[in-house]
Design an enzyme around this catalytic site. Sequence first.
Site, mmCIF file in Angstrom:
data_model
loop_
_atom_site.group_PDB
_atom_site.id
_atom_site.type_symbol
_atom_site.label_atom_id
_atom_site.label_comp_id
_atom_site.label_asym_id
_atom_site.label_seq_id
_atom_site.Cartn_x
_atom_site.Cartn_y
_atom_site.Cartn_z
ATOM 1 N N ASP A 142 -16.333 93.011 16.513
ATOM 2 C CA ASP A 142 -17.079 94.016 17.266
ATOM 3 C C ASP A 142 -18.455 93.481 17.627
ATOM 4 O O ASP A 142 -19.003 92.590 16.957
ATOM 5 C CB ASP A 142 -17.258 95.283 16.425
ATOM 6 C CG ASP A 142 -15.985 96.097 16.324
ATOM 7 O OD1 ASP A 142 -15.044 95.798 17.059
ATOM 8 O OD2 ASP A 142 -15.956 97.027 15.504
ATOM 9 N N LYS A 169 -17.327 96.552 22.148
ATOM 10 C CA LYS A 169 -17.510 97.581 23.179
ATOM 11 C C LYS A 169 -18.870 98.220 22.948
ATOM 12 O O LYS A 169 -19.130 98.774 21.886
ATOM 13 C CB LYS A 169 -16.395 98.632 23.082
ATOM 14 C CG LYS A 169 -15.007 98.072 23.328
ATOM 15 C CD LYS A 169 -13.940 99.136 23.251
ATOM 16 C CE LYS A 169 -13.693 99.581 21.823
ATOM 17 N NZ LYS A 169 -13.122 98.495 21.000
ATOM 18 N N THR A 229 -18.801 101.703 4.872
ATOM 19 C CA THR A 229 -19.093 102.303 6.160
ATOM 20 C C THR A 229 -20.590 102.541 6.324
ATOM 21 O O THR A 229 -21.342 102.613 5.347
ATOM 22 C CB THR A 229 -18.296 103.601 6.357
ATOM 23 O OG1 THR A 229 -18.434 104.027 7.715
ATOM 24 C CG2 THR A 229 -18.770 104.699 5.424
ATOM 25 N N MET A 260 -23.120 106.722 16.248
ATOM 26 C CA MET A 260 -23.223 106.543 17.703
ATOM 27 C C MET A 260 -23.885 107.764 18.347
ATOM 28 O O MET A 260 -23.460 108.240 19.402
ATOM 29 C CB MET A 260 -21.824 106.317 18.308
ATOM 30 C CG MET A 260 -21.118 105.090 17.748
ATOM 31 S SD MET A 260 -19.367 104.989 18.190
ATOM 32 C CE MET A 260 -18.659 106.241 17.102
#
Length: 447
Positions: free
Chosen positions: A231, A253, A314, A366
Amino acid sequence: MKHLPLFFDLAGRKVVVIGEGPKADLRVKLARSAGADVQHLDTHSITAKDFHGAVAAFVATADEAKDIMVQRLAKSAGVPVNVADRPTLCDFIMPAIVDRDGVVVAISTSGASPTLASVLRGRIEAVLPERIGTLASLAVTFREQVNALIADPARRRAFLRRLVEGPAARLALAGDEAGARRVALGELDAARRQTGSAGIAHIVGAGPGDPDLLTLKAAQLLQEADAVLHDDLVSPAVLNRARRDAEIVSVGKRMGRPSWAQADIDAELVRRVRAGQTVVRLKAGDPFVFGRGGEEVDALRAAGIAYTIVPGITAALGCAASAGIPLTHRHHASALTFVSGHSAVGSKPVAWPALAAEGHTLAIYMGATEAPAVRDRLLEAGADPATPVAVIENGTRADQFVSTGRLADLARLAAVHVQGGGPSLIIVGDVAAYAVAVETPPLAKVS
């Protein structure tokens, strides 16, 4: 080298242990675990005859005079002897031992520092996979077939090396013994016919950014990968942990930038594995938390591709800890929800009223560019405008940047991080008040 390390077959053979207490008991236990016929004696009326037929003797009386006396009797019977804590009386010494289902590692400092040997044992135990014995069993299963079917010694060595390091090994270590055998059989058939070998995909969590927060399994796989598809948010420091000659391919992305479509990433994974590569699909944070890991697993399953999944720390856990924020707290928060600031077309709507409740911590991924909308939805759902918030950019990294304030000010706070361009996480809830606002790195790291 002062001592030659040997692994001695004691099955059914006589071993004498002299002494009482924990050290003697440990030696009895170790010798019996190796299948020895152990005779555990005290020092009363012991003679040289007690050692006849023995292949080794252990002495642990904790009394120097008795230790010397028993050591001489063993020597007179021609039996190698080890005397606990008295290296000058020893014919052989006891190493620190790691035993994982038949895979044994012995560590010795030649008696100089048993404590150092113990520390090294702990480090090796932490690195060795729990199912390493299963991998050894797989190698035993195929050894005769490999010797029979691959005549060339160099090709045979290469196959055996791949067997314990490649796709079959990873499946065995993940607990899929049947899958490991299938892959190994396919590779053996390919090696016999001198065709390409089967590959494997590993869906791996890279953690929030600090390379020291990689899991041990993730670090191992990065050293084995032929290719790493990563990523955009995976930090350069993490990528530096990959094997030197691995192919590093960015398939990230990022909003508003040209990038790979998910279908293209899926196809690339399948193509490379079918070409025989060991591929690490490296995802920031955890693959199954807003990482599209589930979609890629679906694609691999549909293609019949072998794969494993390696979770990672995470972002919510790593970034919050690095900023000093307890995501749950007995007095402030008994619920925690991970929310995406961006939703896929057709996804179910977020239940903002439930998320706005007191005693609830929100970790918003995000969300920096969507901060005004997040603020408005929470306020409309009944959240208190004074609710503490924190925005963490580049969490756990050397350039970590943390802003703190109130929910009413979230859009203004987040705007600074949008300009910064690094990955940002928003935390909303009373626990966000624990954050330490930092505008100049570095910040103390989590270990």
